[in-house]
Design a protein around this motif. Structure first.
Motif, mmCIF file in Angstrom:
data_model
loop_
_atom_site.group_PDB
_atom_site.id
_atom_site.type_symbol
_atom_site.label_atom_id
_atom_site.label_comp_id
_atom_site.label_asym_id
_atom_site.label_seq_id
_atom_site.Cartn_x
_atom_site.Cartn_y
_atom_site.Cartn_z
ATOM 1 N N CYS A 142 -37.155 35.524 -24.797
ATOM 2 C CA CYS A 142 -37.893 36.755 -25.058
ATOM 3 C C CYS A 142 -37.016 37.670 -25.908
ATOM 4 O O CYS A 142 -35.837 37.846 -25.618
ATOM 5 N N GLU A 143 -37.588 38.228 -26.946
ATOM 6 C CA GLU A 143 -36.871 39.117 -27.852
ATOM 7 C C GLU A 143 -37.349 40.560 -27.650
ATOM 8 O O GLU A 143 -38.503 40.779 -27.268
ATOM 9 N N PRO A 144 -36.496 41.538 -27.939
ATOM 10 C CA PRO A 144 -36.915 42.941 -27.807
ATOM 11 C C PRO A 144 -38.184 43.271 -28.607
ATOM 12 O O PRO A 144 -39.011 44.055 -28.153
ATOM 13 N N LYS A 145 -38.362 42.651 -29.774
ATOM 14 C CA LYS A 145 -39.568 42.928 -30.568
ATOM 15 C C LYS A 145 -40.821 42.428 -29.856
ATOM 16 O O LYS A 145 -41.895 43.012 -29.998
ATOM 17 N N TYR A 146 -40.702 41.363 -29.051
ATOM 18 C CA TYR A 146 -41.842 40.886 -28.263
ATOM 19 C C TYR A 146 -42.226 41.921 -27.200
ATOM 20 O O TYR A 146 -43.399 42.123 -26.908
ATOM 21 N N VAL A 147 -41.202 42.539 -26.624
ATOM 22 C CA VAL A 147 -41.423 43.564 -25.596
ATOM 23 C C VAL A 147 -42.142 44.755 -26.218
ATOM 24 O O VAL A 147 -43.138 45.251 -25.676
ATOM 25 N N ASP A 148 -41.657 45.212 -27.362
ATOM 26 C CA ASP A 148 -42.271 46.336 -28.051
ATOM 27 C C ASP A 148 -43.731 46.025 -28.401
ATOM 28 O O ASP A 148 -44.632 46.831 -28.146
ATOM 29 N N ASN A 149 -43.983 44.845 -28.945
ATOM 30 C CA ASN A 149 -45.348 44.455 -29.313
ATOM 31 C C ASN A 149 -46.258 44.356 -28.090
ATOM 32 O O ASN A 149 -47.413 44.776 -28.130
ATOM 33 N N HIS A 150 -45.740 43.801 -27.007
ATOM 34 C CA HIS A 150 -46.563 43.660 -25.805
ATOM 35 C C HIS A 150 -46.882 45.022 -25.193
ATOM 36 O O HIS A 150 -47.993 45.245 -24.708
#
Length: 92
Positions: A62-70
């Motif tokens: 899991c990448e930080p950009k995935y967290v932001d997008n989710h």
């Protein structure tokens, strides 16, 4: 690496399970209480923390950009639910 269907990263698309989403919200709630949300968004380190914990717990990348997008997706869905709830409330 053993992952279930809901916990796979397919190419550049990361699929979130319900448990992952729940964990994301719990961690970000804690980050808010710690003061790591100074405005309408979280500090970058909060997204890194969520990504790291989800990667470790669910054995995924899991990448930080995935967290932001989710988080954006969750906010959008919540807005739709709230709007529908308000419309239904006006009818009843």
């Amino acid at each position: 690496m053993s992952t279930t269907k809901n916990e796979k990263c397919k190419g550049k698309h990361f699929t979130w399970s319900k448990l992952m989403s729940h964990m994301l919200l719990e961690i970000l709630a804690e980050e808010t209480l710690k003061g790591n949300k100074p405005s309408s968004t979280f500090k970058a380190e909060s997204f890194v923390k969520v990504a790291t914990k989800i990667s470790q717990k669910f054995n995924v990348q899991c990448e930080p950009k995935y967290v932001d997008n989710h988080l954006k997706t969750v906010k959008k869905e919540w807005g739709i639910i709230t709007k529908l709830k308000n419309k239904i409330g006006m009818i009843v």
